[in-house]
Design a protein around this motif. Structure first.
Motif, PDB file in Angstrom:
ATOM      1  N   LEU A  86       0.837  -1.187   0.000  1.00  0.00           N
ATOM      2  CA  LEU A  86       0.000   0.000   0.000  1.00  0.00           C
ATOM      3  C   LEU A  86       0.879   1.247   0.000  1.00  0.00           C
ATOM      4  N   SER A  87       0.260   2.396  -0.145  1.00  0.00           N
ATOM      5  CA  SER A  87       0.945   3.672   0.048  1.00  0.00           C
ATOM      6  C   SER A  87       0.614   4.194   1.440  1.00  0.00           C
ATOM      7  N   ALA A  88       1.481   5.035   1.978  1.00  0.00           N
ATOM      8  CA  ALA A  88       1.264   5.582   3.321  1.00  0.00           C
ATOM      9  C   ALA A  88       1.677   7.040   3.361  1.00  0.00           C
ATOM     10  N   GLN A  89       0.890   7.831   4.108  1.00  0.00           N
ATOM     11  CA  GLN A  89       1.125   9.268   4.196  1.00  0.00           C
ATOM     12  C   GLN A  89       0.708   9.757   5.580  1.00  0.00           C
ATOM     13  N   THR A  90       1.491  10.658   6.147  1.00  0.00           N
ATOM     14  CA  THR A  90       1.134  11.225   7.450  1.00  0.00           C
ATOM     15  C   THR A  90      -0.068  12.161   7.289  1.00  0.00           C
ATOM     16  N   LEU A  91      -1.022  12.064   8.216  1.00  0.00           N
ATOM     17  CA  LEU A  91      -2.170  12.969   8.208  1.00  0.00           C
ATOM     18  C   LEU A  91      -1.872  14.258   8.960  1.00  0.00           C
ATOM     19  N   VAL A 167     -13.496  13.252  20.029  1.00  0.00           N
ATOM     20  CA  VAL A 167     -13.176  14.525  19.392  1.00  0.00           C
ATOM     21  C   VAL A 167     -12.055  14.283  18.391  1.00  0.00           C
ATOM     22  N   ILE A 168     -12.335  14.570  17.126  1.00  0.00           N
ATOM     23  CA  ILE A 168     -11.352  14.429  16.048  1.00  0.00           C
ATOM     24  C   ILE A 168     -10.727  15.803  15.825  1.00  0.00           C
ATOM     25  N   GLU A 169      -9.440  15.906  16.008  1.00  0.00           N
ATOM     26  CA  GLU A 169      -8.773  17.194  15.880  1.00  0.00           C
ATOM     27  C   GLU A 169      -7.733  17.153  14.762  1.00  0.00           C
ATOM     28  N   GLY A 170      -7.541  18.314  14.123  1.00  0.00           N
ATOM     29  CA  GLY A 170      -6.467  18.451  13.142  1.00  0.00           C
ATOM     30  C   GLY A 170      -6.756  17.883  11.770  1.00  0.00           C
ATOM     31  N   ILE A 171      -8.009  17.536  11.476  1.00  0.00           N
ATOM     32  CA  ILE A 171      -8.363  16.970  10.174  1.00  0.00           C
ATOM     33  C   ILE A 171      -9.233  17.974   9.422  1.00  0.00           C
ATOM     34  N   GLN A 173     -11.416  19.536   6.021  1.00  0.00           N
ATOM     35  CA  GLN A 173     -12.366  19.024   5.037  1.00  0.00           C
ATOM     36  C   GLN A 173     -11.644  18.570   3.779  1.00  0.00           C
ATOM     37  N   GLU A 174     -10.538  19.219   3.447  1.00  0.00           N
ATOM     38  CA  GLU A 174      -9.743  18.808   2.282  1.00  0.00           C
ATOM     39  C   GLU A 174      -9.186  17.404   2.486  1.00  0.00           C
ATOM     40  N   THR A 175      -8.710  17.130   3.698  1.00  0.00           N
ATOM     41  CA  THR A 175      -8.194  15.793   4.004  1.00  0.00           C
ATOM     42  C   THR A 175      -9.300  14.751   3.925  1.00  0.00           C
ATOM     43  N   LEU A 176     -10.470  15.072   4.485  1.00  0.00           N
ATOM     44  CA  LEU A 176     -11.600  14.146   4.414  1.00  0.00           C
ATOM     45  C   LEU A 176     -12.028  13.902   2.970  1.00  0.00           C
ATOM     46  N   ALA A 177     -11.952  14.941   2.146  1.00  0.00           N
ATOM     47  CA  ALA A 177     -12.289  14.779   0.731  1.00  0.00           C
ATOM     48  C   ALA A 177     -11.344  13.783   0.071  1.00  0.00           C
ATOM     49  N   GLN A 196     -26.829  18.336  11.320  1.00  0.00           N
ATOM     50  CA  GLN A 196     -28.262  18.535  11.517  1.00  0.00           C
ATOM     51  C   GLN A 196     -28.914  17.299  12.123  1.00  0.00           C
ATOM     52  N   ARG A 197     -28.367  16.143  11.843  1.00  0.00           N
ATOM     53  CA  ARG A 197     -28.885  14.893  12.404  1.00  0.00           C
ATOM     54  C   ARG A 197     -28.366  14.644  13.816  1.00  0.00           C
ATOM     55  N   GLY A 198     -27.526  15.531  14.315  1.00  0.00           N
ATOM     56  CA  GLY A 198     -26.998  15.395  15.675  1.00  0.00           C
ATOM     57  C   GLY A 198     -25.881  14.382  15.805  1.00  0.00           C
ATOM     58  N   LEU A 199     -25.269  14.008  14.678  1.00  0.00           N
ATOM     59  CA  LEU A 199     -24.235  12.977  14.714  1.00  0.00           C
ATOM     60  C   LEU A 199     -22.843  13.548  14.956  1.00  0.00           C
ATOM     61  N   LEU A 200     -22.660  14.828  14.693  1.00  0.00           N
ATOM     62  CA  LEU A 200     -21.371  15.454  14.958  1.00  0.00           C
ATOM     63  C   LEU A 200     -21.548  16.963  15.078  1.00  0.00           C
ATOM     64  N   VAL A 201     -20.518  17.591  15.652  1.00  0.00           N
ATOM     65  CA  VAL A 201     -20.505  19.047  15.808  1.00  0.00           C
ATOM     66  C   VAL A 201     -19.183  19.533  15.214  1.00  0.00           C
ATOM     67  N   PRO A 202     -19.214  19.957  13.946  1.00  0.00           N
ATOM     68  CA  PRO A 202     -17.962  20.359  13.295  1.00  0.00           C
ATOM     69  C   PRO A 202     -17.606  21.817  13.558  1.00  0.00           C
ATOM     70  N   SER A 203     -16.309  22.066  13.661  1.00  0.00           N
ATOM     71  CA  SER A 203     -15.774  23.419  13.692  1.00  0.00           C
ATOM     72  C   SER A 203     -14.420  23.356  12.992  1.00  0.00           C
ATOM     73  N   ARG A 204     -13.705  24.440  12.946  1.00  0.00           N
ATOM     74  CA  ARG A 204     -12.457  24.461  12.191  1.00  0.00           C
ATOM     75  C   ARG A 204     -11.428  23.500  12.800  1.00  0.00           C
ATOM     76  N   LEU A 205     -11.042  22.502  12.008  1.00  0.00           N
ATOM     77  CA  LEU A 205     -10.052  21.495  12.403  1.00  0.00           C
ATOM     78  C   LEU A 205     -10.424  20.771  13.690  1.00  0.00           C
ATOM     79  N   ARG A 206     -11.719  20.707  13.967  1.00  0.00           N
ATOM     80  CA  ARG A 206     -12.187  19.979  15.151  1.00  0.00           C
ATOM     81  C   ARG A 206     -13.587  19.448  14.882  1.00  0.00           C
ATOM     82  N   ILE A 207     -13.783  18.146  15.105  1.00  0.00           N
ATOM     83  CA  ILE A 207     -15.088  17.522  14.898  1.00  0.00           C
ATOM     84  C   ILE A 207     -15.439  16.761  16.171  1.00  0.00           C
ATOM     85  N   ALA A 208     -16.449  17.230  16.880  1.00  0.00           N
ATOM     86  CA  ALA A 208     -16.926  16.536  18.074  1.00  0.00           C
ATOM     87  C   ALA A 208     -17.976  15.509  17.659  1.00  0.00           C
TER      88      ALA A 208
END
Length: 222
Positions: A86-91, A167-171, A173-177, A196-208
């Motif tokens: 496989l290929s590997a890259q640091t996030l 809490v997902i930090e440092g990721i 939207q470009e990386t998720l794309a 809107q479905r209450g599954l996450l609370v996104p903000s800049r480089l932080r997803i709760a």
């Protein structure tokens, strides 16, 4: 910094690994190796997150896993000497222990328990990658996005002790794309729908993620 329990090894094995390798600190987006590349280096993650991926016939990147502290990269390709699988890259900024296959081989001969620990870790990682590939073989873009978010939320760095939340930090939207084979504007809209479905609370480089189990259940529906 010591490895976590991913290798299920004692302190003496951790110390032996540290003596045989060199520590490398790499910025986010560093390509560690490419599929098919002949490379005898093996990478053990000390800190940060690393993404492994394959490239489909149409050029789309298919993320097979996101790995954090205690994980090992490039072991199969180094052992088989037929190129990386496989290929590997640091996030994000990562700290890695880099070992040459020959030195690791000698170390395993001296410490058989270390070899067994590596085999178990490699088996767990391979099983996880195969299961994800099977899930995503016919998955829609929304399902691929939710699957990527769950994968990130289940890493030790994201989970909160004794809590259902993460809490997902440092990721970005470009990386998720890039991880889901979608455009950044589409990811932004899809994240808004999940919020809107209450599954996450996104903000800049932080997803709760209030409830990882609820988000995981959403993989089936997207």
């Amino acid at each position: 910094m010591a490895f976590d329990d991913g290798l299920a090894l004692g302190a003496q094995h951790h110390a032996a690994l540290e003596r045989c390798g060199r520590v490398a600190r790499m910025p986010a987006g560093t390509r560690l190796f490419d599929a098919g590349q002949s490379d005898d280096r093996i990478f053990l993650v000390r800190a940060g997150r690393v993404r492994t991926f394959a490239i489909a016939a149409d050029g789309q990147e298919i993320t097979t896993g996101v790995w954090s502290r205690g994980s090992v990269m490039g072991l199969l390709g180094a052992m088989e000497q037929g190129g990386k699988v496989l290929s590997a890259q640091t996030l994000d900024a990562a700290e890695l222990l880099v070992l040459q296959e020959e030195r690791l081989h000698r170390l395993v001969l001296d410490h058989p328990d270390l070899g067994w620990g590596l085999m178990r870790l490699l088996a767990r990682m391979a099983a996880s990658s195969i299961q994800r590939a099977l899930r995503l073989a016919s998955a829609s873009a929304p399902q691929r996005l939710v699957d990527a978010l769950v994968m990130l939320a289940e890493l030790p760095e994201a989970r909160r002790a004794g809590a259902a939340a993460a809490v997902i930090e440092g990721i970005s939207q470009e990386t998720l794309a890039g991880m889901t084979g979608a455009s950044r504007p589409w990811v932004a809209q899809a994240m808004g729908d999940l919020a809107q479905r209450g599954l996450l609370v996104p903000s800049r480089l932080r997803i709760a993620v209030p409830d990882v189990a609820r988000l995981r259940a959403a993989v089936s529906t997207g």
